[in-house]
Design an enzyme around this catalytic site. Structure first.
Site, PDB file in Angstrom:
ATOM      1  N   HIS A 100      38.817   3.581  69.752  1.00 19.66           N
ATOM      2  CA  HIS A 100      39.726   4.969  69.872  1.00 19.66           C
ATOM      3  C   HIS A 100      39.567   5.255  71.239  1.00 19.66           C
ATOM      4  CE1 HIS A 100      34.879   4.897  70.069  1.00 19.66           C
ATOM      5  NE2 HIS A 100      35.159   5.681  71.073  1.00 19.66           N
ATOM      6  N   HIS A 102      39.551   8.878  73.770  1.00 14.93           N
ATOM      7  CA  HIS A 102      39.154   9.808  73.847  1.00 14.93           C
ATOM      8  C   HIS A 102      40.456  10.908  74.385  1.00 14.93           C
ATOM      9  CE1 HIS A 102      34.995   9.340  73.490  1.00 14.93           C
ATOM     10  NE2 HIS A 102      35.353   8.506  73.097  1.00 14.93           N
TER      11      HIS A 102
END
Ligand code: AMP
Ligand code: ZN
Length: 135
Positions: A100, A102
């Protein structure tokens, strides 16, 4: 989909999230423990552990969406900039083993800081020589 993965469960709609963008292969949703207002996570729907495991073609799409979502957030929120973070491995602060990115919106006077040391030019030169990667 990986059984014990919270982001796979979010991508599958099995657990709720504060979704802000979705397409066939990518999902973006608000981080539940934000560094700042609008802190968003961008994930591929397919499970890959980290930057080293994700196929380059998937990464290319993912990064294009990171840019798209960041551009949208920067325009929609009262922020002057943003950081992109991507942690790999527990020692680097990765707590969810599903890659992922951010997006962390930044505003003047928020008090949010990333501490850094003072660079030693000799050590930096030696390190750059050691790490140089041929194109
Ligand atoms: P990292 O430390 O880079 O692995 O980031 C994982 C992030 O996922 C953390 O910032 C958590 O706050 C966030 N997080 C964990 N579970 C959820 C969830 N169910 N919904 C939204 N964000 C989550
Ligand atoms: Zn997963």
């Amino acid at each position: 989909m990986k059984n014990d993965c919270v982001f796979c469960a979010i991508a599958a709609g099995e657990i709720p999230s504060f979704k802000i963008y979705e397409d066939d292969s990518v999902l973006a949703f608000l981080d539940i423990n934000p560094f700042s207002e609008g802190h968003t996570l961008v994930i591929p729907k397919e499970h890959y552990k980290n930057l080293l495991e994700v196929p380059p073609a998937v990464l290319a799409v993912l990064l294009e969406r990171v840019q798209k979502v960041a551009s949208h957030i920067a325009a929609a929120l009262p922020c002057e900039g943003f950081n992109i973070l991507q942690n790999n491995g527990a020692v680097a602060g990765q707590t969810v083993n599903h890659i992922h990115f951010h997006i962390v919106p930044r505003s003047e006077g928020s008090g949010l800081t990333f501490e850094s040391g003072k660079g030693d030019m000799e050590k930096l030169g030696a390190l750059a020589s050691r790490l140089r990667l041929e194109s």
